[in-house]
Design a protein around this motif. Structure first.
Motif, PDB file in Angstrom:
ATOM      1  N   GLN A   1       0.804  -1.222   0.000  1.00 13.80           N
ATOM      2  CA  GLN A   1       0.000   0.000   0.000  1.00 13.80           C
ATOM      3  C   GLN A   1       0.837   1.273   0.000  1.00 13.80           C
ATOM      4  O   GLN A   1       1.799   1.379   0.740  1.00 13.80           O
ATOM      5  CB  GLN A   1      -0.926   0.004   1.227  1.00 13.80           C
TER       6      GLN A   1
ATOM      7  N   THR B   1      -0.238   5.260   0.457  1.00  8.19           N
ATOM      8  CA  THR B   1      -1.362   6.109   0.823  1.00  8.19           C
ATOM      9  C   THR B   1      -0.958   7.571   0.742  1.00  8.19           C
ATOM     10  O   THR B   1       0.129   7.940   1.187  1.00  8.19           O
ATOM     11  CB  THR B   1      -1.821   5.795   2.263  1.00  8.19           C
TER      12      THR B   1
ATOM     13  N   ILE C   1      -5.817   5.887  -0.996  1.00  3.70           N
ATOM     14  CA  ILE C   1      -4.904   4.795  -1.304  1.00  3.70           C
ATOM     15  C   ILE C   1      -4.539   4.934  -2.777  1.00  3.70           C
ATOM     16  O   ILE C   1      -5.376   4.800  -3.655  1.00  3.70           O
ATOM     17  CB  ILE C   1      -5.540   3.422  -1.009  1.00  3.70           C
TER      18      ILE C   1
ATOM     19  N   ASN D   1      -2.081  -0.322  -4.424  1.00  6.63           N
ATOM     20  CA  ASN D   1      -2.243  -1.481  -3.544  1.00  6.63           C
ATOM     21  C   ASN D   1      -1.153  -2.522  -3.701  1.00  6.63           C
ATOM     22  O   ASN D   1      -0.985  -3.364  -2.833  1.00  6.63           O
ATOM     23  CB  ASN D   1      -3.590  -2.166  -3.801  1.00  6.63           C
TER      24      ASN D   1
ATOM     25  N   ASN E   1      -1.445  -2.706   4.042  1.00  3.46           N
ATOM     26  CA  ASN E   1      -2.429  -3.670   3.535  1.00  3.46           C
ATOM     27  C   ASN E   1      -1.875  -5.089   3.595  1.00  3.46           C
ATOM     28  O   ASN E   1      -0.734  -5.306   3.996  1.00  3.46           O
ATOM     29  CB  ASN E   1      -2.916  -3.293   2.134  1.00  3.46           C
TER      30      ASN E   1
ATOM     31  N   ASN F   1      -1.454  -7.117   1.001  1.00  4.68           N
ATOM     32  CA  ASN F   1      -0.838  -7.504  -0.268  1.00  4.68           C
ATOM     33  C   ASN F   1       0.667  -7.572  -0.009  1.00  4.68           C
ATOM     34  O   ASN F   1       1.392  -6.619  -0.238  1.00  4.68           O
ATOM     35  CB  ASN F   1      -1.175  -6.489  -1.354  1.00  4.68           C
TER      36      ASN F   1
END
Length: 179
Positions: free
Chosen positions: A26, A28, A34, A37, A171, A173
């Protein structure tokens, strides 16, 4: 000026043959936007013998990673010497002083955090975390490292998952690189 919250990075070394570093994906902008990702902020460098991860401005971190790899080449792969040399350059060079990032670098022998203040930090234990969710990932890594038999990759993944469940700038991911 809008502040970017770029990432959370966690690294664990459970000996010379069990080393991992991971980061979330992420990026931001400000408090809510955001922007990305799936950013990748960890990689293998120097003949796949060193892992590096960064937190902070993405463009600054790419520049620092390139400079660090050149320092590794200059010092024949000596991680500590290359890190100290980069930290000194980062602190003293007018153009580099404004770079905003932290780096974790790790090889079979050492785990280090490098900052623009000229610091090269050797953590007390063989795990570390930096970035927006770094405190959450560090706490999780501390518990998992000291109270489980999980390997380095498992600790990194689980620590980042825990951080992503708490920190709005992190996040799930997750990208992990291993040596």
């Amino acid at each position: 000026m809008v502040e970017f919250h770029a990432t959370t990075i966690c690294a664990v070394r459970r000996g010379p043959d069990d080393i991992a570093i991971g980061g979330d994906g992420q990026v931001t902008m400000g408090e809510t936007a955001i922007m990305k990702n799936g950013a990748k902020k960890v990689k293998k460098i120097f003949k796949n013998q060193v892992l590096t991860g960064f937190a902070g401005s993405v463009a600054d971190a790419f520049s620092l990673t390139e400079k660090f790899e050149k320092k590794l080449e200059e010092h024949g792969g000596n991680l500590k010497r290359a890190a100290v040399d980069l930290a000194q350059l980062w602190r003293s060079d007018k153009g580099m002083r404004s770079l905003e990032a932290l780096m974790i670098v790790v090889d079979k022998n050492d785990l280090l955090v490098v900052s623009g203040n000229g610091e090269v930090i050797v953590p007390d234990q063989d795990f570390v975390a930096i970035g927006s969710g770094g405190n959450f990932a560090y706490s999780a890594a501390n518990a998992l490292f000291n109270h489980t038999e999980m390997n380095a990759e498992e600790i990194v993944k689980e620590s980042l998952k825990i951080a992503s469940s708490i920190c709005v700038y992190t996040n799930d991911n997750i990208t992990v690189e291993k040596l």
